[in-house]
Design a protein around this motif. Structure first.
Motif, short mmCIF file in Angstrom:
data_model
loop_
_atom_site.label_atom_id
_atom_site.label_comp_id
_atom_site.label_asym_id
_atom_site.label_seq_id
_atom_site.Cartn_x
_atom_site.Cartn_y
_atom_site.Cartn_z
N GLU A 229 17.99 -3.89 -59.02
CA GLU A 229 17.81 -4.44 -60.37
C GLU A 229 18.76 -5.61 -60.64
OE1 GLU A 229 19.05 -1.60 -63.33
OE2 GLU A 229 20.45 -0.67 -61.93
N PHE A 230 19.41 -6.10 -59.61
CA PHE A 230 20.42 -7.14 -59.78
C PHE A 230 19.92 -8.50 -59.30
CE2 PHE A 230 22.38 -3.05 -58.83
CZ PHE A 230 23.16 -2.87 -59.96
N TYR A 231 20.60 -9.55 -59.79
CA TYR A 231 20.35 -10.87 -59.23
C TYR A 231 21.02 -10.89 -57.87
CZ TYR A 231 20.25 -15.96 -58.72
OH TYR A 231 20.03 -17.24 -58.27
N ASP A 232 20.24 -11.20 -56.85
CA ASP A 232 20.80 -11.25 -55.50
C ASP A 232 21.02 -12.71 -55.12
OD1 ASP A 232 21.00 -9.21 -52.94
OD2 ASP A 232 20.60 -11.30 -52.36
N GLU A 233 22.22 -12.99 -54.60
CA GLU A 233 22.57 -14.38 -54.29
C GLU A 233 21.79 -14.91 -53.08
OE1 GLU A 233 24.62 -16.26 -56.06
OE2 GLU A 233 25.39 -14.73 -57.43
N MET A 234 21.25 -14.02 -52.25
CA MET A 234 20.57 -14.47 -51.04
C MET A 234 19.05 -14.41 -51.14
SD MET A 234 21.53 -13.48 -47.13
CE MET A 234 20.75 -14.33 -45.74
#
Length: 487
Positions: A10-15
């Motif tokens: 549920e998170f913004y993933d940097e990759m």
């Protein structure tokens, strides 16, 4: 290793984006990692960890039962920031450091922002970093904070926020340089061919800045780095930066005030010092002005400073803007001094000295992150989610007893990035500490220190709390060469 089992959650993933595809800036990195032979990435991770040990890249944890000297954990998978996003962040950081310096100069001179009712006088004067002895001082070029590290975090929508400002002795830049050094050894051909903005010139930029703020009339200023000594948690950084800049690393006992100037004891006698990059707290600088028991500073140094015969970096008193309560007013500072809106917003912050805010915080402790106004390193915090009722009760009492000393912020769903966890990749929360230098010009190191909460699910990224770091790759704006296959 591959990313087949990796979950963005549920998170913004940097990759990866929400569909699991690599973001444009990380596509080449993804292709390179997934093209490696089985076991090769873990082999490179192990090699980098050994290099950390061999190079003595350490930090100190006070009171740790397993020993104070630690190797700073490092994850070999870099964090990537696009050139376009970095340009926006740079603009916001420049705006912020200018406003913060105007604020510090104002509160020690005209105090117009207080008189105009933008920031309450009692909040400024009750700050632990506010030094009445600095009233009326005018540092060279009116710059008080020459070196800053403002921590940035990203929420689940992708929005970047300033989490806090570190204006007294922001540490960690040595790990930025060490991480890059390790990555060049780990992926040597990538750096020869990929357009990653360099960080290696930071010591040269730091030295240029230090020289630029020397007292007027010193054509060849002598610059030194003042450390509390080898027992300090950041001693590795102090010695590393001094060595990289080619300047003397000194302790208080190496300096003396002589005939109105600060001088360094050398084998050839006393030598005048013009600029001191001091990595000791204000309270320890001068036992004649601050703590009389201090043996870390130099007796009489504040008199020399007031006379304009030595420059102290950062200036004494700059810590007033390092206070986490003052932090909450930075958007108002930007509006007041620059007539602009903050380009990088603050994390929404509740000030416990305000009755309405305090009531809200006390009623919502399980969902809040509570911080003491002048603590650092992850100390003095309550992470509401995951905390026990006993811990919440403890902080509720602290807040009620001393509301001025506490702020609270909603527990953000911090962005994550993949790290190597055993034989697979798992997401871990991160932040970013860019380093800002302010002298003749403002210089910001591309990227900065990406800190990683290596403990699964943890939101605390501080090294003293079990965090580690990653190299931060800021790609040059525009097309990036597709050269990973060359390695």
């Amino acid at each position: 290793m591959n990313f087949n089992e990796y979950e963005v959650g549920e998170f913004y993933d940097e990759m990866f984006d929400a569909s699991g595809k690599p973001r444009p800036a990380t596509k080449l990195l993804y292709e390179r990692i997934t093209s490696l032979k089985p076991g090769e990435l873990k082999m490179r991770q192990a090699a980098s960890e050994k290099a950390l040990l061999d190079l003595g890249i350490t930090f100190t944890v006070y009171g740790n039962e397993e020993g104070t000297e630690k190797v700073f954990p490092f994850d070999v998978l870099p964090r990537v920031i696009s050139g376009e996003e970095w340009q926006e962040l740079e603009r916001g950081l420049r705006q912020r450091i200018v406003a913060l310096n105007m604020f510090i100069d104002d509160v020690y001179n005209d105090q117009q922002i207080i008189k105009d009712g933008i920031i309450p006088r009692e909040i400024v004067e009750s700050s632990a970093g506010y030094l009445p002895s600095c009233l009326g001082l005018n540092p060279p070029r009116n710059i008080w904070c020459h070196i800053a590290g403002s921590d940035l975090v990203r929420d689940e929508t992708g929005q970047m926020y300033v989490l806090e400002d570190n204006l007294r002795c922001p540490s960690g830049v040595s790990y930025v340089l060490a991480n890059r050094h390790l990555m060049k050894r780990t992926f040597p051909k990538v750096f020869a061919q990929l357009e990653i903005l360099p960080v290696v010139d930071y010591p040269a930029r730091l030295l240029d800045m230090l020289i630029s703020v020397a007292p007027q009339g010193t054509p060849n200023p002598t610059v030194v780095l003042l450390t509390p000594g080898s027992y300090n948690s950041a001693y590795f950084e102090h010695s590393f930066l001094a060595q990289q800049m080619g300047i003397e690393l000194v302790e208080g006992r190496d300096l003396v005030v002589h005939e109105g100037f600060v001088c360094m004891r050398t084998t050839k006698g006393l030598r005048r010092v013009d600029v001191i990059y001091r990595r000791i707290g204000d309270d320890y600088l001068d036992p004649e002005v601050f703590r009389p028991e201090s043996v870390l500073g130099v007796s009489g140094i504040m008199d020399v400073y007031r006379a304009g015969r030595v420059t102290l970096v950062n200036a004494p008193g700059a810590g007033v803007a390092d206070d986490k309560v003052i932090y909450a007013y930075v958007p108002e500072m930007i509006r007041y001094y620059l007539d602009e809106e903050a380009l990088i917003p603050n994390v929404p912050t509740y000030l416990c000295w305000r009755e309405e805010d305090r009531k809200y915080v006390l009623a919502n402790l399980p969902t809040m992150v509570v911080k003491a106004a002048n603590e650092a390193g992850g100390y003095g915090m309550l992470i509401g989610p995951g905390s026990t009722k006993e811990q919440q009760d403890e902080f509720a009492k602290k807040i009620v007893d001393n509301p001025r000393n506490y702020i609270a912020q909603p527990a953000l769903k911090l962005s994550r990035t993949p790290v190597i966890a055993g034989d697979t990749f798992e997401g871990r929360h991160i932040d970013l500490r860019p380093y800002i230098l302010y002298g003749d010009e403002i210089s910001i190191t591309p990227g900065g220190l990406t800190r990683v909460a290596l403990k699964k699910g943890s939101l605390v990224v501080n090294s003293s709390q079990g965090g580690g770091s990653k190299d931060t790759w800021v790609l040059a704006p525009g097309p990036v060469k597709e050269v990973f296959d060359a390695q």
